[in-house]
Enzyme design. Structure first.
Site, PDB file in Angstrom:
ATOM      1  N   ASP A  22       0.839  -1.208   0.000  1.00  0.00           N
ATOM      2  CA  ASP A  22       0.000   0.000   0.000  1.00  0.00           C
ATOM      3  C   ASP A  22       0.871   1.254   0.000  1.00  0.00           C
ATOM      4  O   ASP A  22       1.990   1.242   0.510  1.00  0.00           O
ATOM      5  CB  ASP A  22      -0.910  -0.022   1.242  1.00  0.00           C
ATOM      6  CG  ASP A  22      -2.042   0.991   1.130  1.00  0.00           C
ATOM      7  OD1 ASP A  22      -2.320   1.471   0.014  1.00  0.00           O
ATOM      8  OD2 ASP A  22      -2.644   1.314   2.175  1.00  0.00           O
ATOM      9  N   ASN A  24       1.397   3.318  -2.906  1.00  0.00           N
ATOM     10  CA  ASN A  24       1.996   3.705  -4.194  1.00  0.00           C
ATOM     11  C   ASN A  24       1.562   5.113  -4.600  1.00  0.00           C
ATOM     12  O   ASN A  24       2.365   5.926  -5.046  1.00  0.00           O
ATOM     13  CB  ASN A  24       1.561   2.743  -5.304  1.00  0.00           C
ATOM     14  CG  ASN A  24       2.119   1.350  -5.121  1.00  0.00           C
ATOM     15  OD1 ASN A  24       2.927   1.130  -4.240  1.00  0.00           O
ATOM     16  ND2 ASN A  24       1.684   0.419  -5.950  1.00  0.00           N
ATOM     17  N   THR A  68     -10.745  -6.743  -5.521  1.00  0.00           N
ATOM     18  CA  THR A  68     -11.991  -6.606  -6.296  1.00  0.00           C
ATOM     19  C   THR A  68     -12.486  -5.154  -6.225  1.00  0.00           C
ATOM     20  O   THR A  68     -13.039  -4.640  -7.193  1.00  0.00           O
ATOM     21  CB  THR A  68     -13.099  -7.568  -5.787  1.00  0.00           C
ATOM     22  OG1 THR A  68     -13.073  -7.582  -4.373  1.00  0.00           O
ATOM     23  CG2 THR A  68     -12.922  -8.973  -6.261  1.00  0.00           C
ATOM     24  N   ASN A  70     -10.567  -2.572  -6.185  1.00  0.00           N
ATOM     25  CA  ASN A  70      -9.727  -1.705  -7.034  1.00  0.00           C
ATOM     26  C   ASN A  70     -10.323  -1.486  -8.429  1.00  0.00           C
ATOM     27  O   ASN A  70      -9.949  -0.535  -9.118  1.00  0.00           O
ATOM     28  CB  ASN A  70      -8.305  -2.279  -7.183  1.00  0.00           C
ATOM     29  CG  ASN A  70      -7.457  -2.126  -5.939  1.00  0.00           C
ATOM     30  OD1 ASN A  70      -6.546  -2.914  -5.690  1.00  0.00           O
ATOM     31  ND2 ASN A  70      -7.724  -1.098  -5.128  1.00  0.00           N
ATOM     32  N   ARG A  73     -11.579   2.050  -9.202  1.00  0.00           N
ATOM     33  CA  ARG A  73     -10.682   3.212  -9.383  1.00  0.00           C
ATOM     34  C   ARG A  73     -10.904   3.814 -10.774  1.00  0.00           C
ATOM     35  O   ARG A  73     -11.493   3.164 -11.646  1.00  0.00           O
ATOM     36  CB  ARG A  73      -9.227   2.766  -9.241  1.00  0.00           C
ATOM     37  CG  ARG A  73      -8.907   2.394  -7.824  1.00  0.00           C
ATOM     38  CD  ARG A  73      -7.424   2.227  -7.599  1.00  0.00           C
ATOM     39  NE  ARG A  73      -7.205   2.022  -6.176  1.00  0.00           N
ATOM     40  CZ  ARG A  73      -6.034   2.094  -5.586  1.00  0.00           C
ATOM     41  NH1 ARG A  73      -4.965   2.371  -6.275  1.00  0.00           N
ATOM     42  NH2 ARG A  73      -5.923   1.900  -4.287  1.00  0.00           N
ATOM     43  N   GLU A 209       0.653 -13.156  12.571  1.00  0.00           N
ATOM     44  CA  GLU A 209       1.167 -11.975  13.261  1.00  0.00           C
ATOM     45  C   GLU A 209       1.057 -10.809  12.281  1.00  0.00           C
ATOM     46  O   GLU A 209       1.411 -10.952  11.101  1.00  0.00           O
ATOM     47  CB  GLU A 209       2.643 -12.183  13.654  1.00  0.00           C
ATOM     48  CG  GLU A 209       2.858 -13.283  14.670  1.00  0.00           C
ATOM     49  CD  GLU A 209       2.198 -12.974  16.012  1.00  0.00           C
ATOM     50  OE1 GLU A 209       2.133 -11.798  16.391  1.00  0.00           O
ATOM     51  OE2 GLU A 209       1.726 -13.926  16.670  1.00  0.00           O
TER      52      GLU A 209
HETATM   53  C1  FPP Z   1      -1.616   0.107  -3.410  1.00  0.00           C
HETATM   54  O1  FPP Z   1      -1.202   1.450  -3.459  1.00  0.00           O
HETATM   55  C2  FPP Z   1      -1.130  -0.649  -4.537  1.00  0.00           C
HETATM   56  C3  FPP Z   1      -1.907  -1.221  -5.495  1.00  0.00           C
HETATM   57  C4  FPP Z   1      -3.368  -1.143  -5.516  1.00  0.00           C
HETATM   58  C5  FPP Z   1      -1.335  -1.953  -6.622  1.00  0.00           C
HETATM   59  C6  FPP Z   1      -0.117  -2.740  -6.345  1.00  0.00           C
HETATM   60  C7  FPP Z   1       0.594  -2.913  -7.606  1.00  0.00           C
HETATM   61  C8  FPP Z   1       1.928  -2.913  -7.779  1.00  0.00           C
HETATM   62  C9  FPP Z   1       2.890  -2.828  -6.681  1.00  0.00           C
HETATM   63  C10 FPP Z   1       2.513  -2.961  -9.122  1.00  0.00           C
HETATM   64  C11 FPP Z   1       2.245  -4.189  -9.910  1.00  0.00           C
HETATM   65  C12 FPP Z   1       2.298  -5.438  -9.136  1.00  0.00           C
HETATM   66  C13 FPP Z   1       2.793  -6.588  -9.556  1.00  0.00           C
HETATM   67  C14 FPP Z   1       2.655  -7.787  -8.696  1.00  0.00           C
HETATM   68  C15 FPP Z   1       3.469  -6.743 -10.831  1.00  0.00           C
HETATM   69  P1  FPP Z   1      -2.339   2.553  -3.592  1.00  0.00           P
HETATM   70  O2  FPP Z   1      -2.495   2.863  -5.041  1.00  0.00           O
HETATM   71  O3  FPP Z   1      -3.572   2.103  -2.899  1.00  0.00           O
HETATM   72  O4  FPP Z   1      -1.673   3.761  -2.839  1.00  0.00           O
HETATM   73  P2  FPP Z   1      -2.413   4.892  -1.974  1.00  0.00           P
HETATM   74  O5  FPP Z   1      -3.084   4.180  -0.826  1.00  0.00           O
HETATM   75  O6  FPP Z   1      -1.279   5.749  -1.528  1.00  0.00           O
HETATM   76  O7  FPP Z   1      -3.361   5.577  -2.882  1.00  0.00           O
END
Ligand code: FPP
Length: 249
Positions: A22, A24, A68, A70, A73, A209
């Site tokens: 989480d 990104n 699911t 996501n 978005r 844990e």
């Molecule tokens: C959460 O951050 C992340 C995701 C919903 C996607 C995760 C995807 C990757 C790390 C890239 C591709 C993955 C693979 C396995 C190739 P967020 O977007 O919810 O961040 P925020 O909470 O700060 O908005």
């Protein structure tokens, strides 16, 4: 500089580590960039976590890559994530084979774009004989979706006479889960300073844990995994028993 790695007891590693990746989007925002920039950098962290876990000898690593929820978005972000996923799967098959890592996936995989589904299945097939570590991607996954499917399939089996209601127990439930071939996670890590489990493996984490770090996922490096493992090894896992009972054992 000393590393947390030196403090890890190789004899007491969790057999299954699950990660809710989480932060990104917030990481990208901090850098004045679009959210997709965060997802792209998140792939580097995926590689770091997978390689570090495999090197340590952790047999199962599961990453929550797309829930699911996501799907709701903005379309541009969903499309960018699907493209990134497709590209990453294509790019990483050779490395997974080199590192003896088997790819696996859980979730409503049929709901993925057809190209993603096809390449995912191909990558799973191409890495199926690897046995150092199983890397499971949770894609279009949510626990409530999974448990609803379990209820539906059990109901179908009862109606068809393949089992009776009395035969439904915890062990049998486990067999219907999408994680039936995996042990339950012993350590669940969530990045970005959020204290939630967000519909992730609710049945399977009953005794896991939980470890939370403020690091955003794109900042997560091997050292962060080592730190979480050291923290895990300092915990007393009682499974409902008392400390005294554990000592006696
Ligand atoms: C959460 O951050 C992340 C995701 C919903 C996607 C995760 C995807 C990757 C790390 C890239 C591709 C993955 C693979 C396995 C190739 P967020 O977007 O919810 O961040 P925020 O909470 O700060 O908005």
């Amino acid at each position: 500089m000393t590393s947390y790695k030196d403090k890890i007891d190789p004899e007491r590693l969790p057999q299954h580590v699950a990660i809710i990746m989480d932060g990104n989007g917030r990481w990208a925002k901090q850098h004045g960039k679009h959210r997709v920039f965060g997802h792209k950098n998140g792939v580097v962290s995926v590689r770091e976590a997978a390689e570090a876990a495999a090197e340590l000898g952790i047999p199962y690593l599961t990453l929550y890559a797309f829930s699911t929820e996501n799907w709701s978005r903005p379309k541009t972000e969903v499309n960018a994530l699907m493209r990134l996923l497709l590209q990453t799967i294509k790019d990483e098959v050779a490395t997974m084979n080199k590192n003896n890592i088997r790819l696996n996936a859980i979730g409503d995989l049929q709901s993925l774009p057809q190209r993603n589904y096809m390449h995912l299945m191909k990558a799973i097939e191409q890495t199926s004989s690897n046995n150092r570590m199983t890397l499971t991607l949770a894609l279009s996954y949510s626990s409530r979706w999974e448990l609803t499917m379990v209820a539906r399939r059990i109901a179908e089996d009862v109606v068809a006479g393949r089992c009776t209601p009395e035969e439904i127990n915890q062990e049998c439930m486990g067999k219907y889960l999408t994680t039936s071939s995996l042990p339950d996670p012993e350590l669940l890590i969530r990045t970005s300073g959020e204290f939630r489990v967000s519909n992730f493996m609710l049945w399977q984490i009953a005794y896991a844990e939980l470890y939370f770090t403020n690091k955003f996922w794109p900042e997560f490096r091997r050292e962060d995994l080592y730190k979480a493992l050291v923290d895990f090894q300092c915990r007393e896992r009682r499974f409902g028993k008392t400390s005294e009972q554990l000592i006696k054992k």
